[in-house]
Design an enzyme around this catalytic site. Structure first.
Site, PDB file in Angstrom:
ATOM      1  N   LYS A 163     -61.794  73.793  68.777  1.00 40.92           N
ATOM      2  CA  LYS A 163     -61.295  75.062  68.249  1.00 40.92           C
ATOM      3  C   LYS A 163     -60.058  75.442  69.057  1.00 40.92           C
ATOM      4  CE  LYS A 163     -61.064  79.074  68.412  1.00 40.92           C
ATOM      5  NZ  LYS A 163     -59.827  79.935  68.395  1.00 40.92           N
ATOM      6  N   GLU A 235     -63.150  76.443  82.633  1.00 35.39           N
ATOM      7  CA  GLU A 235     -61.915  76.250  83.392  1.00 35.39           C
ATOM      8  C   GLU A 235     -61.065  77.491  83.144  1.00 35.39           C
ATOM      9  OE1 GLU A 235     -58.119  73.403  82.952  1.00 35.39           O
ATOM     10  OE2 GLU A 235     -60.024  72.329  83.128  1.00 35.39           O
ATOM     11  N   CYS A 269     -52.205  77.518  84.665  1.00 37.79           N
ATOM     12  CA  CYS A 269     -53.285  78.119  85.451  1.00 37.79           C
ATOM     13  C   CYS A 269     -53.183  77.745  86.928  1.00 37.79           C
ATOM     14  CB  CYS A 269     -54.648  77.735  84.890  1.00 37.79           C
ATOM     15  SG  CYS A 269     -54.906  75.963  84.726  1.00 37.79           S
ATOM     16  N   GLU A 365     -53.792  87.492  87.604  1.00 39.94           N
ATOM     17  CA  GLU A 365     -53.035  86.319  87.197  1.00 39.94           C
ATOM     18  C   GLU A 365     -51.761  86.761  86.486  1.00 39.94           C
ATOM     19  OE1 GLU A 365     -54.048  81.967  85.295  1.00 39.94           O
ATOM     20  OE2 GLU A 365     -55.055  83.711  84.443  1.00 39.94           O
TER      21      GLU A 365
END
Length: 520
Positions: A163, A235, A269, A365
């Site tokens: 997906k 993750e 990331c 982040e």
């Protein structure tokens, strides 16, 4: 593949390519899951060598189609062509080759030692398929993050449902590549839709979920999966520190910081999001970093001549704007990218200094081309600052003292560390990749990551004989005493005790067989 299979494969592929499943209803998700469950035994029945042969076919297809793939990636993401080539094409090809060559060895039945007290039994571990793997992947590296869990799950014998993000669906691309590599269309199904489709697919109960994306979404997926006891690999995000000591090569370290912070427009990331530089080289580092950053170019190019593309989503642009404005309001200084109008998704790379530790930029982040540089004095302070985050995905340590950089690399609480380099751990497919703390858990890549898509099955083989095990019924005081002596001898160490244990065990087996057949 037979002629009939080829025709059926072609027909199903064309249906998938021109009319992709985008219905977000629960019934559509259940149908997709049923197709995956029905085909999985076929995948599991393929030998490891046969699965590896499909990796070889896929590798050749990706290599041949790399320009088409990069065009599609750029269309959906806006990244520079070089970023797409390095982090998506090359990285994918490397991992496919790793699975092709090492996958059969990693997944083969494994012989493990059997304790001497169980002699002559033999022990094995079989790495069995889980069933159906659901991979929900993000928009920043849609080809890489999409393909890696798919082919790993397939190599482990699972049917896979992919997906992709609705922001970067790469519509029809994956299906086309799998078709050209002669995969059956239901071995790996690509399902389009938003978060509702992802939720519906989880409710259809796959055997494993692998999610790459934001921490908050990861928490929601984990909560939903908990109702069905579905194992989850997560993750998630990062806030990766870069620690630069006085004896580091500043020329190399600044170039590393620049690439680590700005490649893929900072939408990585594991990008450098907190750069800690020791006071002895701080001024030189800031000067060189600023100078080099100002020379970088912006653009979604077609010839590989642009450094940085644009931010993929407007929502991300807004978050970067908030972080930069908050840092400036708290007294930070912006050294580059001052001409950004805060509305364009082409964000020039930004270097900042004097950013307060409690600012949004230092705590959340960033996911954009922004690198704050912070001064530190001692090794202990550097470790404390590096660990002052809820995240723990990756880090880098730079310096000439080998003992120091190794010591600091071990002290930083994270899943990956590059020493005198940046984001390079992902470049070795033999290394497992994943994080700790709010960066998630579970691993991809390496033998650990491949086996994470399996259900290890432990098996002990014994002889088909009439022997009665000494630990079986009936129990007697004599057998108890003998077993007590064996226990003492086995765990006291030494050759003599081991011989005593063996001799006592033989006597006990004879006695156990006697009373097992005849009673006390």
């Amino acid at each position: 593949m037979s002629q009939l299979e080829t025709q059926t494969h072609h027909k199903d592929h064309k249906t998938s390519e021109h009319n992709p499943m985008s219905n977000t209803s629960a019934s559509a998700a259940e149908k997709i899951m049923q197709q995956a469950r029905a085909i999985q035994p076929q995948v599991g029945a393929l030998t490891l060598a046969e699965r590896a042969s499909f990796m070889a076919k896929l590798r050749k297809v990706v290599l041949d189609q790399q320009d088409v793939i990069i065009d599609t990636i750029q269309k959906d993401t806006g990244k520079s062509r070089f970023d797409a080539l390095v982090a998506e094409i090359f990285a994918v090809l490397d991992y496919i080759e790793f699975l092709e060559k090492s996958g059969p060895k990693i997944l083969a039945p494994e012989k493990v030692p059997t304790p001497i007290v169980l002699f002559p039994k033999k022990s094995r571990i079989y790495y069995e398929p889980l069933g159906v793997v659901l991979a929900i992947v993000p928009w920043n590296y849609p080809f890489y993050t999409g393909l890696i869990p798919c082919i790993t799950g397939f190599m482990a014998g699972n049917a896979v449902i992919l997906k992709p993000s609705e922001f970067t669906p790469l519509q029809g691309l994956m299906e086309s590549l799998f078709y050209k590599a002669e995969f059956h269309p239901h071995w790996i199904q690509v399902v389009y839709g938003d978060g509702k489709m992802g939720s519906d697919l989880i409710n259809a109960r796959p055997n494993k979920i692998f999610f790459t994306g934001g921490t908050e979404t990861g928490k929601r997926i984990m909560k939903q999966a908990a109702d069905f006891l579905i194992p989850v690999g997560l993750e998630l995000g990062g806030k990766d520190p870069m620690v630069v000591f006085n004896d580091a090569n500043v020329e190399r370290a600044t170039s590393g910081a620049m690439w680590g912070g700005f490649c893929n427009a900072g939408q990585t990331c594991t990008s450098v999001e907190r750069c800690y530089v020791q006071s002895g080289v701080y001024d030189e580092f800031v000067e060189k970093m600023t100078e080099k950053t100002k020379r970088l170019t912006l653009g979604t190019d077609k010839d590989g001549n642009s450094d940085i593309g644009h931010i993929t989503t407007d929502d991300q642009r807004k978050k970067i704007t908030v972080q930069v404005n908050d840092a400036l309001a708290r007294g930070a200084k912006q050294l580059t990218g001052e001409n950004w109008d805060k509305t364009s998704k082409y964000i020039p790379p930004i270097v900042m200094v004097d950013v307060p530790n409690d600012s949004i930029m230092m705590q959340e982040e960033t996911f954009g081309p922004v690198v704050p540089i912070i001064k530190f004095e001692t090794e202990d302070e550097a470790i404390r600052l590096a660990n002052d985050s809820e995240y723990g995905l990756s880090a880098s340590v730079w310096g000439g003292d080998k003992a120091q950089v190794e010591r600091v690399a071990r002290a930083i609480v994270t899943g990956n560390v590059s020493v005198n380099n940046v984001m390079v751990t992902q470049g070795n497919s033999h290394l497992p990749f994943g994080g700790v703390k709010a960066s998630g858990f579970g691993r991809t890549k390496g033998s650990i990551g491949v086996r994470a898509f399996t259900a290890p099955k432990s098996v002990i083989f014994d002889g088909n004989n009439g022997k009665i095990e000494p630990n079986w019924h009936p129990y007697t005081s004599k057998k108890y005493g003998m077993f007590r002596n064996v226990t003492r001898y086995v765990f006291s160490g030494g050759v003599l005790n081991l011989l005593k244990a063996g001799l006592t065990a033989v006597k006990m087996e004879i006695y156990a067989s006697k009373i097992g057949k005849n009673g006390r």
